[in-house]
Design a protein around this motif. Sequence first.
Motif, PDB file in Angstrom:
ATOM      1  N   ARG A 116     -12.152 -28.735 -14.026  1.00 32.31           N
ATOM      2  CA  ARG A 116     -12.879 -28.890 -15.283  1.00 32.31           C
ATOM      3  C   ARG A 116     -13.542 -30.258 -15.398  1.00 32.31           C
ATOM      4  N   ARG A 117     -13.068 -31.237 -14.626  1.00 34.68           N
ATOM      5  CA  ARG A 117     -13.692 -32.565 -14.679  1.00 34.68           C
ATOM      6  C   ARG A 117     -15.124 -32.515 -14.150  1.00 34.68           C
ATOM      7  N   MET A 118     -15.429 -31.506 -13.324  1.00 33.49           N
ATOM      8  CA  MET A 118     -16.801 -31.347 -12.828  1.00 33.49           C
ATOM      9  C   MET A 118     -17.568 -30.486 -13.831  1.00 33.49           C
ATOM     10  N   ILE A 119     -18.107 -31.134 -14.827  1.00 35.16           N
ATOM     11  CA  ILE A 119     -18.717 -30.372 -15.919  1.00 35.16           C
ATOM     12  C   ILE A 119     -20.166 -30.006 -15.641  1.00 35.16           C
ATOM     13  N   ARG A 120     -20.801 -30.690 -14.715  1.00 32.95           N
ATOM     14  CA  ARG A 120     -22.218 -30.415 -14.416  1.00 32.95           C
ATOM     15  C   ARG A 120     -22.270 -29.415 -13.257  1.00 32.95           C
ATOM     16  N   ARG A 121     -22.842 -28.262 -13.553  1.00 31.75           N
ATOM     17  CA  ARG A 121     -22.753 -27.164 -12.588  1.00 31.75           C
ATOM     18  C   ARG A 121     -24.088 -26.432 -12.448  1.00 31.75           C
ATOM     19  N   VAL A 122     -24.391 -26.073 -11.210  1.00 35.21           N
ATOM     20  CA  VAL A 122     -25.573 -25.266 -10.902  1.00 35.21           C
ATOM     21  C   VAL A 122     -25.117 -24.079 -10.071  1.00 35.21           C
ATOM     22  N   ALA A 123     -25.445 -22.884 -10.530  1.00 32.57           N
ATOM     23  CA  ALA A 123     -25.073 -21.666  -9.809  1.00 32.57           C
ATOM     24  C   ALA A 123     -26.337 -20.959  -9.342  1.00 32.57           C
ATOM     25  N   LEU A 124     -26.241 -20.396  -8.174  1.00 34.92           N
ATOM     26  CA  LEU A 124     -27.328 -19.597  -7.610  1.00 34.92           C
ATOM     27  C   LEU A 124     -26.734 -18.248  -7.239  1.00 34.92           C
ATOM     28  N   THR A 125     -27.190 -17.184  -7.899  1.00 38.69           N
ATOM     29  CA  THR A 125     -26.562 -15.878  -7.746  1.00 38.69           C
ATOM     30  C   THR A 125     -27.522 -14.836  -7.204  1.00 38.69           C
ATOM     31  N   HIS A 126     -26.947 -13.852  -6.533  1.00 33.49           N
ATOM     32  CA  HIS A 126     -27.696 -12.677  -6.088  1.00 33.49           C
ATOM     33  C   HIS A 126     -28.229 -11.887  -7.273  1.00 33.49           C
ATOM     34  N   MET A 127     -27.497 -11.941  -8.382  1.00 33.18           N
ATOM     35  CA  MET A 127     -27.801 -11.107  -9.544  1.00 33.18           C
ATOM     36  C   MET A 127     -28.785 -11.803 -10.485  1.00 33.18           C
ATOM     37  N   ARG A 128     -29.027 -11.154 -11.613  1.00 31.39           N
ATOM     38  CA  ARG A 128     -29.768 -11.803 -12.681  1.00 31.39           C
ATOM     39  C   ARG A 128     -28.888 -12.914 -13.256  1.00 31.39           C
ATOM     40  N   PRO A 129     -29.471 -14.062 -13.538  1.00 31.07           N
ATOM     41  CA  PRO A 129     -28.645 -15.208 -13.962  1.00 31.07           C
ATOM     42  C   PRO A 129     -27.898 -14.957 -15.256  1.00 31.07           C
ATOM     43  N   PRO A 131     -16.034 -18.484 -18.010  1.00 31.55           N
ATOM     44  CA  PRO A 131     -15.047 -19.554 -17.763  1.00 31.55           C
ATOM     45  C   PRO A 131     -15.503 -20.583 -16.723  1.00 31.55           C
ATOM     46  N   LEU A 132     -16.471 -20.217 -15.881  1.00 33.55           N
ATOM     47  CA  LEU A 132     -16.946 -21.169 -14.872  1.00 33.55           C
ATOM     48  C   LEU A 132     -17.961 -22.158 -15.441  1.00 33.55           C
ATOM     49  N   PHE A 133     -18.340 -21.959 -16.681  1.00 30.90           N
ATOM     50  CA  PHE A 133     -19.344 -22.838 -17.287  1.00 30.90           C
ATOM     51  C   PHE A 133     -18.803 -23.375 -18.621  1.00 30.90           C
ATOM     52  N   PRO A 134     -17.808 -24.285 -18.526  1.00 30.27           N
ATOM     53  CA  PRO A 134     -17.134 -24.750 -19.746  1.00 30.27           C
ATOM     54  C   PRO A 134     -18.066 -25.488 -20.700  1.00 30.27           C
ATOM     55  N   GLU A 135     -19.114 -26.114 -20.169  1.00 25.18           N
ATOM     56  CA  GLU A 135     -20.100 -26.774 -21.026  1.00 25.18           C
ATOM     57  C   GLU A 135     -21.473 -26.205 -20.686  1.00 25.18           C
ATOM     58  N   PRO A 136     -21.871 -25.129 -21.363  1.00 32.93           N
ATOM     59  CA  PRO A 136     -23.121 -24.430 -21.011  1.00 32.93           C
ATOM     60  C   PRO A 136     -24.346 -25.329 -20.979  1.00 32.93           C
ATOM     61  N   SER A 137     -24.392 -26.331 -21.851  1.00 29.56           N
ATOM     62  CA  SER A 137     -25.583 -27.179 -21.891  1.00 29.56           C
ATOM     63  C   SER A 137     -25.721 -28.027 -20.633  1.00 29.56           C
ATOM     64  N   LYS A 138     -24.629 -28.186 -19.906  1.00 30.34           N
ATOM     65  CA  LYS A 138     -24.654 -28.968 -18.668  1.00 30.34           C
ATOM     66  C   LYS A 138     -24.599 -28.063 -17.435  1.00 30.34           C
ATOM     67  N   SER A 139     -24.981 -26.801 -17.617  1.00 24.87           N
ATOM     68  CA  SER A 139     -24.956 -25.826 -16.520  1.00 24.87           C
ATOM     69  C   SER A 139     -26.313 -25.135 -16.421  1.00 24.87           C
ATOM     70  N   ARG A 140     -26.647 -24.779 -15.216  1.00 25.36           N
ATOM     71  CA  ARG A 140     -27.847 -23.980 -14.984  1.00 25.36           C
ATOM     72  C   ARG A 140     -27.486 -22.848 -14.024  1.00 25.36           C
ATOM     73  N   VAL A 141     -28.019 -21.663 -14.272  1.00 23.57           N
ATOM     74  CA  VAL A 141     -27.790 -20.524 -13.392  1.00 23.57           C
ATOM     75  C   VAL A 141     -29.146 -19.978 -12.959  1.00 23.57           C
ATOM     76  N   LEU A 142     -29.327 -19.863 -11.663  1.00 23.23           N
ATOM     77  CA  LEU A 142     -30.559 -19.323 -11.087  1.00 23.23           C
ATOM     78  C   LEU A 142     -30.250 -17.994 -10.424  1.00 23.23           C
ATOM     79  N   GLY A 143     -31.227 -17.101 -10.398  1.00 27.01           N
ATOM     80  CA  GLY A 143     -31.023 -15.804  -9.767  1.00 27.01           C
ATOM     81  C   GLY A 143     -32.254 -14.929  -9.899  1.00 27.01           C
ATOM     82  N   TYR A 144     -32.047 -13.648  -9.790  1.00 27.76           N
ATOM     83  CA  TYR A 144     -33.162 -12.690  -9.811  1.00 27.76           C
ATOM     84  C   TYR A 144     -33.735 -12.594 -11.222  1.00 27.76           C
ATOM     85  N   ILE A 145     -35.012 -12.893 -11.359  1.00 31.88           N
ATOM     86  CA  ILE A 145     -35.650 -12.861 -12.677  1.00 31.88           C
ATOM     87  C   ILE A 145     -36.773 -11.825 -12.713  1.00 31.88           C
TER      88      ILE A 145
END
Length: 802
Positions: free
Chosen positions: A706-719, A728-742
């Motif tokens: 949880r100390r790693m609050i800044r997160r970027v995910a790249l998924t096969h699916m729609r983000p 649960p993998l994005f405890p602070e949504p404002s500091k997270s970005r999810v990329l994927g099929y758009i």
Amino acid sequence: MSSPENPEFVERAVSDYQRWRRGYGVIQHSETTCNQARQMASDLVAEGLQPDTDSVYRKLASLDRLASAGLWLVAHMTYTRRVDTSGKPLQPNDFKTNPEGHTGGALNMVPAYAGYLALNNLTGQTRSWLMGQGHCVAAIDALNVLTGNLHPEQQDRYQGKDGLSRLVSDFYSYRQRPDGGMEAPLGSHVSPHTAGGVIEGGYLGFAELQYAHMPLPDESLVAFLSDGAAEEQRGSDWVPRWWRAEDCGSVLPVMIANGRRIEQRTELGTRAGLERFGEHLAHCGFEPLRFDGRDPAAFVCALFNMERKLDDYRQQAMNGERPYPVPIPYGIAETSKGYGFYGAGSNSAHNLPLPGNPKIDTRARELFHHHAGLLWVPPEQLASAVSELNQHWQQQRPLERDHALATRNPPDPVIPILPPSHDSGSPMLAVDDFFKALVEANPELRARVGNPDELASNRLEGVLNALKHRVNDPESEQESVHGKIITALNEEAVVSACLANKAGLNLVASYEAFCVKMLGAIRQALIFARQQKEVGRPARWLGFPVIATSHTWENGKNQQSHQDTTFCESLLGEMSDVSRVLFPADYNSTLAALPGVYLGRGQLTCMVIPKRDRPVVFNRDEAQALAKTGALVVDEDTSPGEPVMLIANGAYQLSEMIRASERLRETGTPFRLVYVQEPGRFREPRDTLEAAQCIRDLEQERLFPRRMIRRVALTHMRPEVFRGHLSPLFPEPSKSRVLGYINRGGTLNEAGMLFTNRSSWAHALAACADILERPPGEWLSSAELAAVEGRGDAAIVTRSQN
């Protein structure tokens, strides 16, 4: 209220045949049925299954009374809150305020299911049963309660003094337990509470696609089908194409031809339509048999004759005297919707046949009493009839509740041990190697491969060469009359072949975009398996994968119709303990995941696997750890500073994140890269059963501190799907970005697909800059940044991916 027939003392003065011959209430016997019954009685005696023909007629007379009582009880289930077994009229308050039921179809199923029960009794054999029109379950539940063929929860609730009243009160009561579940062990469709039920039957047409693949050679299955479903999924007319005496049991399909949908008649509701349907069946290799669907004895005779005909054809085929396809007898039970009660043959018969609510409408109440009175059976006669037909203990056979399909529990398969790969290659080759070895190691488990098209193209050439397409007239070495591969350009039909083969080993593979067509059939199987777990009788059939390959990110050559991540997203929405979704990234991770898939019970696994060559990322130990926990730390840089967590999901996405992490390392930016192979294990569990499938908090914290609050995910699916299910993998949504099929695509290569969906390594670095609040130029050149921002040449980014 008197019995619908003459007093008992008059009955004793006539022969057993005559007593049966004159019928009971609305149940009458045509001359054709009588002739067939006499022949059947003689055959049963000749085969030593019955001591004399009088015994047969006594049982058929008991069948009439059981069926009539079943019709009576179904009508009460729709309209009343209680029953009076003495036959006295009910009072207005005894009727439901809001009656509900699929009354017409259920009434039509009463003589069918009663006939099935009687045939089992007459022959001393418990056959399996299947009902495609699950909304007709009131017939099954009514007759099961009357005969005591029940699971414990229904036995406790519906047997005894007030059991029948509790049954009719529970039907469509909508009462709930404190946890929100249904209070009553009773539903609108077939459920795990339904003794012997194996499929919900809520989505018409899938029973028709599955029944041929269900029974093993020493088993027999009666499949009750709907005439409305004849307009559903294509493939129900292909049964003769798949049936083989050597690896299939007896199948006895019976269509209930009542001629009506909910609000209009079907094509089969006309004489000409029924004639055309019979001709169509004959053309497809069936042997249609039309009979009186209002008469339970006609069902017994039809099923008896159909089974013996198919047994003859089986012997002829196995002796080489008859080529495939052999004719498959097919019963057509001609009736009117809702026969036996008021309103038969009308649109209103489907749901509520009476012209009003008997609770408040005097005329409707009078009609109910009159028509129910025609069906009433005195309790002593009913008890005698049930005793006559309930002889399981004496015949040393299981209750219909425990028929073969309902109690599937094959042994654990022997799992082959295969070496890992050290070279780049298609992850689908791991499936090819494993399934070939699995089938070879388990010859006693019937193998089925569901293949809409292009096994070789999907890198399953070894499976194709070993198991072969099942055809009637082979034209190559990859085809055989006894092939194990069910091939048709019809996703519903081929996945149904494997969903039905619950006694064996299965593999389904298709283009990811076209797997969407399988969702209805798969979801029905998942729902039923989940409900079985909830009632404490979990399904024991062996799990298997439905493989989505030639997938979105590698199918750019075929335009956007072939670029769709819906399938895995939809299955991720189902309960993770019965519906697993895996994204193995290379040969070794695919190979390591497969044993767990096939050792699972009552569980389906969507595996999204590339067919193109991919680099080997994981060694054997890493792949096994990944299979065990669902995620693995791939790389980490512990340089000073605030770290960014990179989360990859999907083979191509992992490669992009590895490329992005290299840029981070070059600039001394700390990071952790985690690969998520099984996203469902990291969701917020929705109940205790799903929680058992999810990773515990301590393990999740080890992988995703949880100390790693800044997160970027790249998924096969729609983000949005990935972020939503894995919150649960994005405890602070404002500091997270999810990329994927758009939803962007076209005729593009893999790098082009990643770029147009803003999912390239460069886009991942731009997202890192965003959440770290640092300029992207720290990791991207000006030309790369221009490309990412839509101002430059995409090739600057895509060339480095080739």
